[in-house]
Motif scaffolding. Structure first.
Motif: not given
Ligand SMILES: Nc1ncnc2c1ncn2[C@@H]1O[C@H](COP(=O)(O)OP(=O)(O)OP(=O)(O)O)[C@@H](O)[C@H]1O
Ligand SMILES: [Mg+2]
Lengths: 309, 320
Positions: B109-111, B113-114, B165
């Motif tokens: 998710r942290q990837l 969302e970018i 990221m």
């Protein structure tokens, strides 16, 4: 997760048993009893009364019967002080009342406290922050036995908006003031807690990473900051919630709501062993269940906790 | 044509003790695809320079100067405009991979969302891109690991995720703030090799911030040496190592522990870093400089030169 819950519930059983034993002997140790009065009963009458409630048997036998009745028939026995009412009746009547206003009080605490804390944190060191913090400190030290009469003075006596007491089957007009009087200081506590922990989270390196991604502040708050920021509030709300739904003696007495807070205080005055014991067990079971729910919520928020379950 | 042009950048912090002059009128350019090192000891202002480019300085910071990128001054951009530059055009790798990731969120998710944000991808496409990015930084079994949480990865793997990221949008410039400092030596080497491979594949420009000269030697085209928030020397890395022209650079190179060094001693530069609570009026290194003369304690030298630029009043020949 499921296994964990089952395990937790199983360990609850012996704990509750131990609680019953302790509470049972502790109450009997206290001087006096349900049938002591200024003018002692004639010995023959006393003997009959004791027999009727099974109190002529040795203590451990009484305890055994008590536990047996709970386990086999969910029967908490007769009340010692209120004729023809069983503890089951008393709880069935009073508990829904406290549960209702306690629940709405908790809703009031969370629905107002959390947003206020968030606003104060986002407007850190501004007028709104100072106003909120000031109000929070003020209402946290403002005891409910001052707040409740004040509200009755305004909303009932001056403006005639809300009834000053009673329950009336739990119509909303009768719930508002008990819920607010019970919740205000906790609401302030939640607001301050939320503010502090959100400020801390917003300063953490992973929020800086989120900003470096170009995410708008709103997304950062909702997606990244809120969950961890609410952890302390969760911890705080656990015992508070149990306290709220098991009834406040003051609220029940002041607003004549007829909740179990009232029964608790009556029971204490008249040494009504079975009522007190029954309420203690309810309190204990609720504490257990709510702590379990809390732990599951923790696990839902924090993956590290989840792995350790 | 430079990709990023930092001009006269000054960063000050107001604190209870007074104003901290963290960065003092620093200027430099980065060309497209160029690998530049920013070297200096702890507290010299390296991280603050990177953060100012990203617009991520602390609230008590005051910035002046210009940071030109694609003809715009990043320091004057609105929040929204700046958000479109972040991660998409300029990405940053942070010093500590342990705390840079959100511990409450799956790494996938942290990837995603970018790319959802900057490229408007849907969930499924974003996920595909995230897996690709994780594979690009050589995280084994990326397809399954994408749903794991940060604490389930080792430090080295986490730093790979942070790097993934940074490059998932293929930005033109990556600011890598000590990407290997928190890692052990073997992992350091792997991460640097990885950065190098990715850099040459995407031809991304990199500003590598470090205090480890060993890392610089193998990686960067050009090196910039910072001291007390002031640029001391910039030169092609080869020249800098072969013939350092500034007394501070010389001291720095001599302080690198060397296995072949028979004595095995650490030759740290004597003295302590400058007091940043006072504005700079003369060379910040003068107090610790073996070659300093009277003039060094009253004049602030400018950074001058061609390929090699130096900020020193003494000619190279006169240095000991
Ligand atoms: N918010 C702040 N308030 C006051 N001073 C600050 C603040 N942030 C940084 N500084 C100061 O700015 C100076 C430069 O800090 P910076 O983080 O750029 O150092 P650095 O070169 O990255 O060092 P390191 O190698 O330790 O990371 C330091 O003296 C630091 O104390
Ligand atoms: Mg730093």
């Amino acid at each position: 997760m499921f296994n964990y819950s089952v395990r937790r519930l199983l360990t609850a059983v012996p704990t509750i048993l131990i609680l019953i034993v302790f509470a049972f002997y502790l109450m009997r140790l206290a001087p006096g009893g349900p049938f002591t009065s200024e003018k002692p009963l004639p010995p023959a009458v006393m003997e009959n009364v004791l027999k009727r409630y099974g109190m002529d048997e040795p203590l451990h036998m009484q305890l055994f019967t008590y536990i047996k009745n709970i386990v086999c028939c969910f029967d908490f026995g007769p009340s010692f002080s209120q004729k023809d009412r069983s503890v089951n009746d008393i709880i069935a009547q009073g508990f829904p009342v406290t549960l209702t206003y306690g629940f709405w009080s908790a809703v009031f605490v969370l629905v107002l406290g959390i947003p206020l804390g968030i606003i104060a944190a986002l407007r850190h060191n501004s007028f709104w922050d100072y106003l909120m913090t000031g109000l929070a400190i003020f209402s946290q030290i403002f005891p409910n036995f001052v707040l409740a009469p004040l509200m009755v003075l305004l909303f009932t006596l001056s403006w005639g908006l809300l009834p000053g007491g009673g329950w009336n089957g739990g119509q909303w007009q009768y719930i508002v003031m008990p819920a607010i009087a019970l919740g205000t200081s906790y609401m302030a506590g939640v607001a301050r807690l939320t503010r502090g922990s959100l400020l801390e989270v917003l300063n953490s390196p992973f929020i800086r990473t989120a900003r470096a991604k170009g995410l708008p502040e709103r997304t950062i708050l909702i997606r990244h900051a809120l969950k961890p920021a609410l952890l302390p509030t969760l911890t705080y709300m656990g015992p508070v919630f149990v306290y709220m739904i098991t009834g406040s003696v003051f609220i029940d007495v002041f607003f004549s709501t007829g909740g179990i807070g009232q029964d608790f205080i009556d029971g204490a005055y008249s040494r009504d062993y079975s009522v007190l014991l029954g309420l203690a067990i309810i309190y204990c079971v609720l504490t257990f269940s709510i702590n379990l729910v809390l732990d599951l919520l923790y696990a839902w928020i924090d993956p590290k906790v989840r792995d350790s379950l | 044509m430079s990709l990023l042009s930092v001009q006269d950048l000054a960063i000050r912090f107001s604190t209870g003790d007074g104003t901290v002059h963290a960065v003092n009128n620093v200027s430099f350019d980065i060309a497209p695809g160029e690998k530049v090192a920013l070297v200096g000891e702890s507290g010299s202002g390296k991280s603050q320079i990177a953060l100012s480019i990203m617009g991520l300085l602390a609230k008590n910071a005051q910035v002046s100067g210009r940071i030109l990128h694609e003809g715009r001054d990043l320091l004057t951009l609105s929040q929204d405009a700046l958000n479109k530059v972040r991660a998409k055009k300029i990405a940053m790798i942070f010093q500590d991979p342990m705390s840079a990731l959100n511990p409450y969120m799956r790494v996938g998710r942290q990837l995603t969302e970018i790319v959802e944000l900057h490229e408007g991808l849907g969930r499924a496409d974003a996920r595909k891109r995230a897996i690709e990015a994780m594979e690009a930084v050589q995280i084994p079994d990326a397809k399954n690991r994408i749903d794991a949480y940060p604490h389930e990865f080792s430090g080295g793997m986490r730093q790979r995720i942070v790097i993934a990221m940074a490059l998932i949008c293929k930005p033109g410039l990556i600011l890598a703030d000590e990407p290997t400092t928190a890692l052990d030596v073997t992992v350091q080497a792997q991460i640097m090799r990885l950065l190098d491979e990715i850099q040459s594949e995407l031809n991304t420009a990199v500003l590598l911030i470090t205090h480890d000269l060993g890392v610089v030697a193998g990686f960067c085209d050009r090196s910039m040496v910072l001291y007390g928030g002031r640029m001391m020397e910039t030169a092609p890395t080869k020249d800098l190592f072969a013939a350092p022209s500034h007394p501070y650079t010389r001291g720095l190179l001599r302080a690198v522990p060397n296995i072949n060094d028979a004595a095995g001693e650490l030759r740290a530069i004597p003295g302590s870093p400058p007091n940043q609570l006072r504005p700079l009026t003369h060379c910040p290194f003068a107090a610790r400089c073996v070659d300093a003369v009277e003039q060094c304690r009253s004049t602030l030298p400018e950074l001058t030169g061609e390929a090699t630029k130096r900020a020193c009043l003494r000619p190279v020949e006169a240095l000991s």
